[in-house]
Design a protein around this motif. Structure first.
Motif, PDB file in Angstrom:
ATOM      1  N   GLU A 130     -27.265 -48.070  27.456  1.00  0.00           N
ATOM      2  CA  GLU A 130     -27.753 -47.724  26.118  1.00  0.00           C
ATOM      3  C   GLU A 130     -26.755 -48.145  25.044  1.00  0.00           C
ATOM      4  N   ARG A 131     -27.262 -48.740  23.984  1.00  0.00           N
ATOM      5  CA  ARG A 131     -26.452 -48.996  22.796  1.00  0.00           C
ATOM      6  C   ARG A 131     -27.385 -49.252  21.614  1.00  0.00           C
ATOM      7  N   ASN A 132     -26.927 -48.875  20.434  1.00  0.00           N
ATOM      8  CA  ASN A 132     -27.748 -49.024  19.233  1.00  0.00           C
ATOM      9  C   ASN A 132     -26.849 -49.505  18.108  1.00  0.00           C
ATOM     10  N   ASP A 133     -26.635 -50.825  18.064  1.00  0.00           N
ATOM     11  CA  ASP A 133     -25.719 -51.404  17.090  1.00  0.00           C
ATOM     12  C   ASP A 133     -26.206 -51.223  15.652  1.00  0.00           C
ATOM     13  N   GLU A 134     -27.527 -51.269  15.459  1.00  0.00           N
ATOM     14  CA  GLU A 134     -28.057 -51.124  14.108  1.00  0.00           C
ATOM     15  C   GLU A 134     -27.782 -49.724  13.558  1.00  0.00           C
ATOM     16  N   LYS A 135     -27.990 -48.727  14.392  1.00  0.00           N
ATOM     17  CA  LYS A 135     -27.757 -47.356  13.947  1.00  0.00           C
ATOM     18  C   LYS A 135     -26.275 -47.119  13.698  1.00  0.00           C
ATOM     19  N   TYR A 136     -25.416 -47.745  14.520  1.00  0.00           N
ATOM     20  CA  TYR A 136     -23.972 -47.609  14.287  1.00  0.00           C
ATOM     21  C   TYR A 136     -23.585 -48.239  12.960  1.00  0.00           C
ATOM     22  N   ALA A 137     -24.164 -49.414  12.652  1.00  0.00           N
ATOM     23  CA  ALA A 137     -23.853 -50.084  11.382  1.00  0.00           C
ATOM     24  C   ALA A 137     -24.265 -49.203  10.204  1.00  0.00           C
ATOM     25  N   GLU A 138     -25.435 -48.551  10.317  1.00  0.00           N
ATOM     26  CA  GLU A 138     -25.881 -47.641   9.252  1.00  0.00           C
ATOM     27  C   GLU A 138     -24.929 -46.456   9.115  1.00  0.00           C
ATOM     28  N   MET A 139     -24.506 -45.916  10.251  1.00  0.00           N
ATOM     29  CA  MET A 139     -23.583 -44.774  10.225  1.00  0.00           C
ATOM     30  C   MET A 139     -22.239 -45.171   9.639  1.00  0.00           C
ATOM     31  N   GLU A 140     -21.774 -46.376   9.965  1.00  0.00           N
ATOM     32  CA  GLU A 140     -20.485 -46.845   9.470  1.00  0.00           C
ATOM     33  C   GLU A 140     -20.505 -46.981   7.954  1.00  0.00           C
ATOM     34  N   VAL A 141     -21.596 -47.542   7.422  1.00  0.00           N
ATOM     35  CA  VAL A 141     -21.716 -47.693   5.974  1.00  0.00           C
ATOM     36  C   VAL A 141     -21.710 -46.324   5.295  1.00  0.00           C
ATOM     37  N   ARG A 142     -22.515 -45.400   5.829  1.00  0.00           N
ATOM     38  CA  ARG A 142     -22.578 -44.074   5.208  1.00  0.00           C
ATOM     39  C   ARG A 142     -21.226 -43.362   5.316  1.00  0.00           C
ATOM     40  N   ALA A 143     -20.591 -43.430   6.501  1.00  0.00           N
ATOM     41  CA  ALA A 143     -19.331 -42.723   6.709  1.00  0.00           C
ATOM     42  C   ALA A 143     -18.235 -43.226   5.786  1.00  0.00           C
ATOM     43  N   LEU A 144     -18.182 -44.546   5.577  1.00  0.00           N
ATOM     44  CA  LEU A 144     -17.083 -45.125   4.811  1.00  0.00           C
ATOM     45  C   LEU A 144     -17.342 -45.175   3.307  1.00  0.00           C
ATOM     46  N   THR A 145     -18.614 -45.241   2.913  1.00  0.00           N
ATOM     47  CA  THR A 145     -18.929 -45.389   1.492  1.00  0.00           C
ATOM     48  C   THR A 145     -19.630 -44.171   0.898  1.00  0.00           C
ATOM     49  N   GLY A 146     -20.269 -43.385   1.736  1.00  0.00           N
ATOM     50  CA  GLY A 146     -21.024 -42.241   1.234  1.00  0.00           C
ATOM     51  C   GLY A 146     -22.425 -42.597   0.790  1.00  0.00           C
ATOM     52  N   VAL A 147     -22.832 -43.868   0.904  1.00  0.00           N
ATOM     53  CA  VAL A 147     -24.169 -44.285   0.508  1.00  0.00           C
ATOM     54  C   VAL A 147     -25.207 -43.605   1.403  1.00  0.00           C
ATOM     55  N   GLY A 148     -26.133 -42.905   0.775  1.00  0.00           N
ATOM     56  CA  GLY A 148     -27.159 -42.207   1.543  1.00  0.00           C
ATOM     57  C   GLY A 148     -26.756 -40.819   1.984  1.00  0.00           C
TER      58      GLY A 148
END
Length: 531
Positions: A506-524
């Motif tokens: 199992e892996r979900n690179d797209e969801k990780y990319a979304e989480m990374e953006v939110r975690a680092l920038t606060g967007v969303g």
């Protein structure tokens, strides 16, 4: 000193009056806060309404538990330099929390640790594991606070019988349940703010008083401590750690647990959700570091002050947890003893309330709403009702556990909770935030595996059986040599998380990319705090 009569020269009636006044004041605060506690967001996260400064002081109130005020002061009074290592570990741990998790968690979660982990992982199994881990960590932490209550009451009210101490632990449990049921996170936060201010003021007064007796000469204080305690090496290392290879390893194990554990403590992580933005979350940690750092400097003076001014026989009779109250008695007589003891009780009540609401949120939000009801709870009032019922159950269990553990040093008990948090929660949090390949299998292996390894090592360690200081003194079934398991359990938690991940496709690179953006920038991230 006869504990049945309380502290020699003390006034139990005065102590009861001071304690009753504090309880009444905090209950008024909680009832006033209850007027604004209407939604699940209010109950779990105080409506995300506190500023960074307010939340930082509340965090310090949550973090500076009975372990800090009673346990560490006692350890410094008896073990000197080695006892102060606890203060250093607890403080340095906040740098890990600030740099690695505070802002990122605030951006990706809503109420609990489970919210963060399930952002990119499967909901039901991960939430269940996160809830189990949160409940176990909170239970061990609650044991420490309840043990502190039992020790303190022996001095405060002159209660020395097991039944009497058990009864008082039960009263503390009932009060903490009341705080949570009535005030939720908002009421609990205000109690923690009040408690933090009182604790700092009390420690400041005692610190200045002690230093004033030696002309503000720290070297003279250390010399007096060495002379009065009969321990010439109290200002140097080695009284508790360093005498044998095993004790040296135990110190390394303790240090790992203290430094890494804070970033995995559920009741600390949950406090990041009571502020409206990630910026305020960062500010919270900065304020917490300042307040906590100042307080731990005070513990150095309080511990050595107790060693210098309190007789070794009184310390031995009262136990290590009694050092701060005994020092208050030596400095200012019954009045200061009553005030400081009330502050200690405030410390216990505020921390157990924070732990209880964290545990109840873990069960109601993660298990009931998202595992049992599969995220289809339409009536949030029902979820809050389940949280309140859970708080009652946790309170009863904490009372029972506290009665069993009442003779243990509370700083040591808290260190065990830190070891569990660092072994089961921290690997999962860091992998989830920073490792793209991480998946559900890795999270389950890390949390359940880290939890299992840590609990087994604790059960079969000298902390539980085999020595005069063990929880069960009359039996010996220990085979693990270290009282704190962190040296083995923390690497095991990280290793199991890696292994579980690699054994799953199992892996979900797209969801990780979304989480990374939110975690680092606060967007969303604002979507996570909609009421």
């Amino acid at each position: 000193m006869n504990l049945a009569a309380g502290v020699e020269g003390g006034n139990p009636t005065l102590n009861i009056i001071i304690f009753a006044i504090f309880v009444l004041i905090t209950l008024v605060i909680v009832f006033r806060a209850s007027r604004s506690t209407k939604t699940a967001s209010d109950f779990y996260a105080a409506g995300h309404s506190f500023t960074g400064a307010q939340n930082g002081v509340a965090i310090s109130g949550d973090y500076l538990s009975a372990a800090s005020f009673l346990g560490i002061a006692g350890l410094i009074a008896t073990n000197g330099y080695d006892g102060f290592l606890y203060s250093i570990g607890f403080l340095v741990a906040w740098l890990v929390a600030l740099l690695l998790v505070a802002e990122l968690l605030r951006n990706t979660g809503r109420y609990t640790l489970g919210d963060v982990l399930t952002f990119r992982l499967q909901q039901r199994p991960v939430r269940a594991a996160a809830a189990v881990s949160a409940l176990v960590v909170s239970f061990f932490y609650l044991l420490a606070q309840m043990a502190g209550a039992g020790s303190l009451v022996s001095l405060l009210l002159g209660v020395s019988s097991d039944f009497g101490q058990g009864l008082v632990i039960a009263v503390v449990g009932v009060l903490m349940i009341t705080y949570v049921l009535v005030g939720g996170m908002r009421g609990t936060t205000w109690v923690q703010i009040v408690k933090a201010v009182l604790l700092l003021l009390g420690a400041l007064v005692m610190t200045l008083w002690v230093l004033g007796k030696v002309g503000f000469n720290l070297s003279e204080l250390l010399g007096n401590a060495a002379t009065n305690s009969g321990k010439p090496g109290i200002a140097g290392p080695g009284l508790q750690y360093g005498k044998t290879g095993t004790s040296q390893l135990d110190f390394v194990s303790l240090g790992l647990a203290l430094v890494l554990g804070t970033a995995g403590l559920p009741h600390v992580l949950m406090r990041f959700y009571t502020v409206p933005t990630a910026k305020e979350a960062r500010k919270s940690v900065t304020w917490a570091i300042v307040v906590i750092g100042v307080f731990y400097l005070f513990t150095l003076v309080l511990g050595f002050g107790a060693a210098a001014l309190v007789s070794p026989k009184a310390l031995e009779a009262g136990g290590t947890n009694s050092a701060a109250p005994l020092l208050a008695q030596a400095l200012g007589g019954p009045v200061l003893l009553g005030l400081i003891s009330a502050v200690a009780f405030a410390t216990i009540l505020a921390v157990v309330a924070g732990l209880t609401i964290t545990s109840s949120a873990a069960f109601s939000h993660d298990v009931y709403a998202n595992v049992i009801k599969k995220g289809t709870v339409d009536d949030k009032k029902q979820e809050v009702k389940v949280a309140r019922i859970t708080a009652c159950v946790i309170g009863v269990l904490a009372i029972a556990g506290g009665i069993v553990a009442k003779d243990q040093n509370i700083a040591f008990l808290v260190a065990l909770a830190f070891a569990i948090a660092a072994s089961a929660n921290l690997p999962t949090v860091l992998y989830s935030l920073f490792w793209k390949r991480f998946n559900t299998s890795g999270a389950l292996w890390s949390m359940y595996g880290g939890l299992f390894v840590t609990i087994v090592l604790i059960v079969f360690s000298p902390a539980v059986s085999g020595t005069a200081k063990s929880m069960f003194k009359t039996v010996d079934f220990h085979w693990f040599p270290l009282p704190n398991p962190g040296l083995v359990s923390i690497p095991a938690g990280f290793l199991l998380g890696w292994l579980g991940t690699m054994l799953s496709k199992e892996r979900n690179d797209e969801k990780y990319a979304e989480m990374e953006v939110r975690a680092l920038t606060g967007v969303g991230a604002e979507k996570a705090v909609v009421h």
